[in-house]
Scaffold this active site. Structure first.
Site, PDB file in Angstrom:
ATOM      1  N   TYR A 152      13.081 -33.011 -64.590  1.00 20.52           N
ATOM      2  CA  TYR A 152      12.621 -32.904 -63.168  1.00 20.52           C
ATOM      3  C   TYR A 152      12.788 -31.122 -62.981  1.00 20.52           C
ATOM      4  CZ  TYR A 152      13.434 -31.957 -58.293  1.00 20.52           C
ATOM      5  OH  TYR A 152      13.258 -31.441 -57.061  1.00 20.52           O
TER       6      TYR A 152
HETATM    7  N1  LIG Z   1      15.492 -32.950 -50.863  1.00 18.91           N
HETATM    8  C1  LIG Z   1      16.017 -32.094 -51.472  1.00 18.91           C
HETATM    9  O1  LIG Z   1      17.095 -31.765 -51.573  1.00 18.91           O
HETATM   10  C2  LIG Z   1      15.159 -31.327 -52.438  1.00 18.91           C
HETATM   11  C3  LIG Z   1      15.877 -30.437 -53.178  1.00 18.91           C
HETATM   12  C4  LIG Z   1      14.824 -29.462 -53.974  1.00 18.91           C
HETATM   13  C5  LIG Z   1      13.433 -29.988 -54.176  1.00 18.91           C
HETATM   14  N2  LIG Z   1      12.874 -30.862 -53.570  1.00 18.91           N
HETATM   15  C6  LIG Z   1      11.494 -31.000 -53.713  1.00 18.91           C
HETATM   16  O2  LIG Z   1      11.078 -31.060 -52.261  1.00 18.91           O
HETATM   17  C7  LIG Z   1       9.809 -31.774 -52.244  1.00 18.91           C
HETATM   18  C8  LIG Z   1      10.164 -32.971 -50.919  1.00 18.91           C
HETATM   19  O3  LIG Z   1      11.474 -33.483 -51.390  1.00 18.91           O
HETATM   20  P1  LIG Z   1      11.826 -34.781 -50.599  1.00 18.91           P
HETATM   21  O4  LIG Z   1      13.192 -34.707 -50.369  1.00 18.91           O
HETATM   22  O5  LIG Z   1      11.193 -34.798 -49.073  1.00 18.91           O
HETATM   23  O6  LIG Z   1      11.459 -35.862 -51.199  1.00 18.91           O
HETATM   24  P2  LIG Z   1      10.445 -37.718 -51.221  1.00 18.91           P
HETATM   25  O7  LIG Z   1      10.820 -38.219 -52.198  1.00 18.91           O
HETATM   26  O8  LIG Z   1      11.316 -37.854 -49.799  1.00 18.91           O
HETATM   27  O9  LIG Z   1       9.102 -36.934 -50.578  1.00 18.91           O
HETATM   28  C9  LIG Z   1       8.103 -36.852 -51.697  1.00 18.91           C
HETATM   29  C10 LIG Z   1       7.058 -37.661 -50.931  1.00 18.91           C
HETATM   30  O10 LIG Z   1       5.877 -37.489 -51.637  1.00 18.91           O
HETATM   31  C11 LIG Z   1       5.202 -38.633 -51.946  1.00 18.91           C
HETATM   32  N3  LIG Z   1       4.472 -38.576 -53.449  1.00 18.91           N
HETATM   33  C12 LIG Z   1       4.957 -38.602 -54.474  1.00 18.91           C
HETATM   34  N4  LIG Z   1       4.084 -38.502 -55.547  1.00 18.91           N
HETATM   35  C13 LIG Z   1       2.864 -38.333 -54.788  1.00 18.91           C
HETATM   36  C14 LIG Z   1       1.624 -38.123 -55.302  1.00 18.91           C
HETATM   37  N5  LIG Z   1       1.378 -38.319 -56.491  1.00 18.91           N
HETATM   38  N6  LIG Z   1       0.611 -38.090 -54.297  1.00 18.91           N
HETATM   39  C15 LIG Z   1       1.056 -38.177 -53.121  1.00 18.91           C
HETATM   40  N7  LIG Z   1       2.182 -38.315 -52.582  1.00 18.91           N
HETATM   41  C16 LIG Z   1       3.225 -38.470 -53.415  1.00 18.91           C
HETATM   42  C17 LIG Z   1       6.160 -39.630 -52.068  1.00 18.91           C
HETATM   43  O11 LIG Z   1       5.866 -40.965 -51.736  1.00 18.91           O
HETATM   44  C18 LIG Z   1       7.268 -38.891 -51.094  1.00 18.91           C
HETATM   45  O12 LIG Z   1       6.998 -39.793 -49.510  1.00 18.91           O
HETATM   46  C19 LIG Z   1       9.606 -32.477 -53.556  1.00 18.91           C
HETATM   47  O13 LIG Z   1       8.823 -31.745 -54.363  1.00 18.91           O
HETATM   48  C20 LIG Z   1      11.069 -32.079 -54.117  1.00 18.91           C
HETATM   49  O14 LIG Z   1      11.212 -32.377 -55.450  1.00 18.91           O
HETATM   50  C21 LIG Z   1      13.718 -31.538 -52.548  1.00 18.91           C
END
Ligand SMILES: NC(=O)c1ccc[n+]([C@@H]2O[C@H](COP(=O)([O-])OP(=O)(O)OC[C@H]3O[C@@H](n4cnc5c(N)ncnc54)[C@H](O)[C@@H]3O)[C@@H](O)[C@H]2O)c1
Length: 317
Positions: A152
């Site tokens: 990841y």
């Molecule tokens: N939440 C955290 O603590 C955290 C920390 C570091 C980085 N991130 C990054 O921040 C971003 C948002 O995280 P989050 O916690 O909201 O995650 P999440 O999984 O809740 O949201 C991601 C959304 O993207 C959608 N998705 C995935 N692949 C897709 C695709 N190919 N096309 C269209 N939609 C797609 C999923 O259905 C989901 O609703 C992500 O990139 C994640 O890696 C989050």
């Protein structure tokens, strides 16, 4: 202003859209493929809550460049905020191809379209996981990040390198935000807070990896949204930059759990386990760089943040 937010059904995307639609001058086009990595009902409920005149939802996948391109043609986005990704450190150990296809393939499509349509600013999600197992704290953006512990993290580091190249080669502004353990209402079911509260209320045992000694820089969702919005609308002379978006005050998982126990007034049953492959032991964001770019001051203390989550969780369930 027309703004594309990818991953709008996700935790961060939902809260971001909720804030952006308050400004009636913004037209938000939110896309999500609503995959089943976790509850699709939660994702649909979030999207349902976003119903407003200036919010348009399209069920689309960033892996499909042709359908994405149609949206770029129709809406001529001024800003693109890419949050769609396969998230989760542990899942990447067993399902690396998902990460390759969504996080690298999908992100490449976003870069290509930002280049072609001359987007003013592309802001995209990176992660604190890119720091790997650092021994230097707080983690500052100039530390070496080429030894990720999980696939990841590897895909997110690739995003930063890909964006650096496209932004400089094709001369558009792009910014990677390294989020640090974001939490809050409508949070992700695969993350500690949701899992802990859910297990305690259902009288189930909690798995405490690394015997509860992991330290995380828990960052409340409203502070993260504030940072994303300020960064997005701010111009800069450098084409590409990365910034930490953290809280700057790490806590151990044990402390986090005792706060939950206190609010629920229930003692958790725990199963103490060794560290899992891919997990970093500690993260602690340096906020120096982001504070020199925008006015950023995390406002929500962990006590209030955890309380807000539990309050939401009890009503939602
Ligand atoms: N939440 C955290 O603590 C955290 C920390 C570091 C980085 N991130 C990054 O921040 C971003 C948002 O995280 P989050 O916690 O909201 O995650 P999440 O999984 O809740 O949201 C991601 C959304 O993207 C959608 N998705 C995935 N692949 C897709 C695709 N190919 N096309 C269209 N939609 C797609 C999923 O259905 C989901 O609703 C992500 O990139 C994640 O890696 C989050």
């Amino acid at each position: 202003m027309n703004i594309l937010v990818t991953g709008c059904g996700g935790f961060i995307g939902y809260h971001l859209c909720k804030k952006l639609i308050l400004d009636k001058k913004n037209i938000i086009i939110g896309i999500d493929n609503i995959n089943n990595y976790y509850s699709t009902k939660l994702k649909k409920n979030r999207i349902h809550n976003l119903k407003k005149k200036n919010f348009i939802f399209k069920k689309t996948d960033i892996k499909k460049i042709n359908s994405l391109k149609k949206l770029f043609i129709k809406y001529k986005f001024d800003y693109v905020i890419n949050l769609a990704a396969q998230a989760g450190v542990r899942y990447s150990i067993t399902n690396p191809r998902n990460y390759l296809e969504n996080n690298i393939g999908g992100f490449f499509n976003i870069l290509e379209l930002c280049k072609e349509f001359k987007t003013k600013h592309l802001v995209y999600a990176s992660t604190s996981s890119v720091y790997g197992d650092s021994i230097q704290f707080p983690l500052s953006e100039n530390l070496n990040t080429d030894k990720p512990l999980s696939f990841y993290a590897a895909t997110k580091k690739c995003n930063e390198i890909m964006a650096f190249n496209y932004a400089n080669l094709y001369k558009f502004q792009a910014t990677g935000l390294r989020f640090f353990t974001v939490y809050g209402p409508y949070g992700r079911p695969d993350m500690a807070l949701f899992k802990f509260v859910n297990s305690i209320l259902n009288n189930k045992k909690i798995d405490l990896y690394n015997y509860g000694n992991h330290h995380r820089d828990f960052t409340y969702i409203d502070d993260v949204v504030d940072a994303i919005i300020k960064v997005t609308f701010k111009k800069r002379k450098e084409y590409h930059e990365v910034y930490n978006v953290g809280n700057g005050n790490p806590k151990s998982l044990k402390e986090y759990l005792s706060l939950i126990e206190k609010y629920l007034n229930i003692k958790a049953k725990t199963r103490k386990l060794k560290k899992q492959v891919g997990d970093v032991e500690k993260n602690h964001a340096s906020l120096k760089k982001i504070k020199s770019f925008i006015t950023y001051k995390p406002k929500t203390d962990i006590k209030d943040g955890v309380y807000n989550f539990i309050d939401w969780f009890k009503k939602y369930k």
